[in-house]
Scaffold this motif. Structure first.
Motif, PDB file in Angstrom:
ATOM      1  N   SER A  87       2.412  -8.723   0.455  1.00 30.94           N
ATOM      2  CA  SER A  87       1.176  -8.809   1.067  1.00 30.94           C
ATOM      3  C   SER A  87       1.085  -8.985   2.721  1.00 30.94           C
ATOM      4  CB  SER A  87      -0.009  -9.452   0.596  1.00 30.94           C
ATOM      5  OG  SER A  87       0.509 -10.801   0.410  1.00 30.94           O
TER       6      SER A  87
ATOM      7  N   TYR B 212       1.348  -1.296  -4.201  1.00 31.12           N
ATOM      8  CA  TYR B 212       0.094  -1.369  -4.129  1.00 31.12           C
ATOM      9  C   TYR B 212      -0.667  -0.198  -4.634  1.00 31.12           C
ATOM     10  CZ  TYR B 212       0.545  -5.649  -1.631  1.00 31.12           C
ATOM     11  OH  TYR B 212       0.679  -7.180  -1.554  1.00 31.12           O
TER      12      TYR B 212
ATOM     13  N   LEU C  47      -6.368  -6.627  -3.101  1.00 28.50           N
ATOM     14  CA  LEU C  47      -5.293  -5.715  -2.838  1.00 28.50           C
ATOM     15  C   LEU C  47      -5.378  -4.460  -1.591  1.00 28.50           C
ATOM     16  CD1 LEU C  47      -3.714  -3.763  -5.939  1.00 28.50           C
ATOM     17  CD2 LEU C  47      -4.558  -2.270  -3.850  1.00 28.50           C
TER      18      LEU C  47
END
Length: 660
Positions: free
Chosen positions: A474, A577, A634
């Motif tokens: 992330s 992702y 996300l």
């Protein structure tokens, strides 16, 4: 619960037979389409109509495993899938080798999950970690031809790299030599017994310092959480005190505590070790949260790949019930507080706290729009505390030793007379190109250099440091040296410190020390290894440096040495992702796929010596759209991997590095 029954069926058969789905619909009294709506959503559920294979080997394809060659292992023409096709023809029985999202053993990459049905009793999968290509080929061949499965690499048999000084401080029972008797729970029970009128909730109109004073006087053990400064250890860093306070303030009635043990972020595996080796801390933390907020039941939500952890937690809950720490009559008070384990149906999105609640309520695990918050409308629409495993596991230490004791265990800036620093301790998972990948408990604020290079912890980089993924995928990839804006002169640095001082004098003093140490006049970049491991410091650093891409700090750190193709790694992060998007937000569903396409085009154009025109502008536009429209994190972070590589590693975008 439909989801739990589906998980039991999947574990038993390796897939979901149509007959079992019909039986489940009939037994639960729900329409078959509802059962199929749920079973078709979660990637770990395999429907019978998909022609499931009796033998399945799933190889982790993310981050540390990708770095250790998972891409080559999963090559459909030259890798294990080609061997599976060959064995299917030879044996006449379908054999499947496929990629799977992170399995939570990043410190032993690459990792494979294997099944051959029917499985032995009480076993629904074998996990193999750190195996060579030859060993994995032997595994696939053995399972396909009916041979005895090689011994699995059980987590309990693995001696993880961890702090040289043991036991770690989080396990207050081991450090003090106490029996695991749930004395923090007893302490709260004794406090309640001494109250003449019971625990009084604060008036609804009370706030600010008056509210804090009320809590300190009337609920002093809850006030210890505030004194500790305990933050959520799952990524967002929300104060634990605030969540518990908000739920306690709600009227008496149905309330819940849920521990989020769905640790599915690639590069993160610290909760794995807590649940396996210190389950008593987590169970006691759940009970404490329940009793102190007036909750009626507790749940520990655990990813289904953590087989041993689920077993250990259930054993510990049974032991806690036996000694009276939870169950129908907590320490003979007449108060009931049951605790149970909820085995996840599977999927990264379940780690988002509202999506987790959706799964527990037998729905597709898609994040909720908020408000309302979970502290008022959580599980079964009732007030709910949702905390990370580590957050709850620290609470026995805090209640037994006091909040100030925890707060005083942070790292302080060096120098005679220096008093500024950080509060508390936490665990980090470290994998990749380090000599000792593992789980380490450190003082919050410890500089990266100490964690990465000290023999107490990781023991150094294998080679020369090139980049660190500071928050799993992330946060993307940060270079060994962060660039400094040439316009950031001494005046602007002083102004930045002054702005920080308006919020916190301590934070300003820490930043002033950091600037003087790592950003002297004339310096054009900052040593990443000098940056303190603290969430708030990272936020202040973003503001100070005006970084082209937001730097983030999570619990999972993956280290990359020189020679790594960081563009290839970033595309792998982006694929994660894309694969794990729940599809609820259209911009996220389409945008994540577009990002993968852009990354693939960058790799292709690099190979041909051409330029992928407009890629940077496209990533910026997608970033803006996703961050404005995505319901959960996300979508917010999906563009960051490509954005960081394009900003910090232009040479790798233009040309594949030597040795990669």
């Amino acid at each position: 619960m439909i989801v739990q029954r589906l998980r039991e069926i999947q574990n038993r058969h390796g897939h979901l037979p149509d007959k079992d789905l019909r039986d489940l619909a009939r037994e639960t009294g729900v329409p078959l389409y509802r059962v199929e709506e749920i079973s078709s959503f979660f990637p770990a559920f395999v429907l019978e109509r998909t022609d499931p294979a009796p033998t399945v080997v799933r190889v982790c394809r993310d981050m540390a495993c990708h770095l250790r060659g998972a891409g080559e292992l999963l090559d459909p023409k030259k890798g294990l899938p080609a061997l599976a096709d060959q064995l299917s023809k030879e044996t006449g029985k379908k054999v499947c080798v496929e990629g799977v999202s992170c399995l939570g053993r990043c410190d032993r990459a690459p990792v494979a999950w294997a099944e051959r049905h029917p499985m032995p009793e009480h076993v629904h999968a074998w996990v193999y970690a750190g195996k060579s290509r030859g060993e994995l080929e032997h595994l696939v061949r053995t399972l396909a031809t009916g041979g005895e499965a090689p011994p699995a690499d059980d987590d309990a048999k693995y001696a993880p790299h961890t702090n040289a000084t043991t036991p770690v401080e989080i396990d207050v029972y081991a450090r003090e030599g106490w029996p695991r008797d749930y004395r923090a729970v007893k302490k709260f029970i004794d406090f309640l017994a001494a109250l003449p009128r019971g625990l009084q909730r604060p008036p609804r109109d009370l706030g600010g310092r008056e509210l804090d004073a009320f809590v300190k006087e009337n609920h002093p053990l809850l006030a210890e959480l505030k004194a500790a400064g305990l933050l959520g250890m799952g990524g967002a860093g929300a104060p634990a005190y605030q969540k518990w306070l908000d739920v306690w303030r709600e009227p008496p009635g149905e309330k819940y505590v849920v521990s989020n043990g769905d640790e599915s972020e690639p590069g993160t595996f610290k909760d794995r070790e807590i649940m396996l080796r210190m389950p008593h801390l987590l169970v006691e933390g759940v009970i404490l949260a329940g009793l102190m907020t007036g909750a009626t039941a507790g749940y520990i939500y655990v990813r289904h790949e953590y087989l041993e952890q689920i077993h250990e937690l259930r054993e510990e809950i049974a032991r806690a019930e036996q000694i009276g720490a939870c169950g129908p009559n907590v320490f003979n008070t007449g108060r009931a507080f049951p605790v149970e384990v909820f085995e996840s149906p599977g999927g990264y999105i379940c780690g988002e706290q509202s999506a987790l609640i959706e799964a527990m309520e037998d729905r597709r695990s898609q994040p909720r729009n908020r408000p309302p918050e979970l502290t008022t409308n959580g599980l079964r629409d009732k007030p709910t505390v949702v905390n990370n495993v580590e957050t709850l596991a620290w609470t026995p230490f805090i209640i037994n030793r006091a909040g100030t004791s925890y707060a005083g265990r942070g790292w302080h800036v060096p120098g005679e007379g220096k008093t500024a620093g950080f509060g508390g301790r936490r665990l980090f998972s470290v994998s990749g190109d380090v000599k000792r990948p593992g789980v380490y408990e450190v003082p919050i604020g410890l500089p990266f250099r100490e964690l990465v290079e000290s023999p107490e912890y990781c023991g150094g980089v294998i080679g020369k440091l090139k980049a660190i993924a500071t928050s799993g995928p992330s946060g993307g990839l940060l270079p060994a040296r962060l660039p400094l804006d040439p316009k950031l002169d001494e005046k602007k640095r002083a102004e930045a410190v002054a702005r920080i001082a308006e919020r916190s004098k301590n934070d300003a003093e820490v930043m002033d020390w950091f600037i003087k140490t790592y950003m002297p006049p004339g310096e054009t970049s900052v040593d990443l290894l000098g940056v303190p491991l603290d969430l708030n410091f990272f936020r202040n650093l973003n503001s100070l440096l005006r970084l082209p891409v937001e730097a983030m700090l999570g619990a999972g750190l993956v280290v990359y040495a020189e020679g790594t193709d960081v563009l290839d790694q970033a595309v792998n992060f982006t694929e994660f992702y894309r694969n794990e998007s729940c599809g609820k937000c259209v911009p996220c569903r389409l945008g994540s796929q577009k990002l993968v396409q852009i990354g693939s085009e960058l790799i292709a154009s690099r190979a041909t010596g051409t330029r992928a025109e407009g890629a940077g502008a496209d990533v910026k536009e997608i970033t803006k759209a996703l961050q404005l429209t995505s319901i959960c994190g996300l979508g917010y972070v999906a563009p960051i991997p490509l954005a960081t590589v394009m900003a910090y590693f232009p040479d790798d975008v233009a040309k594949k590095p030597n040795g990669a």
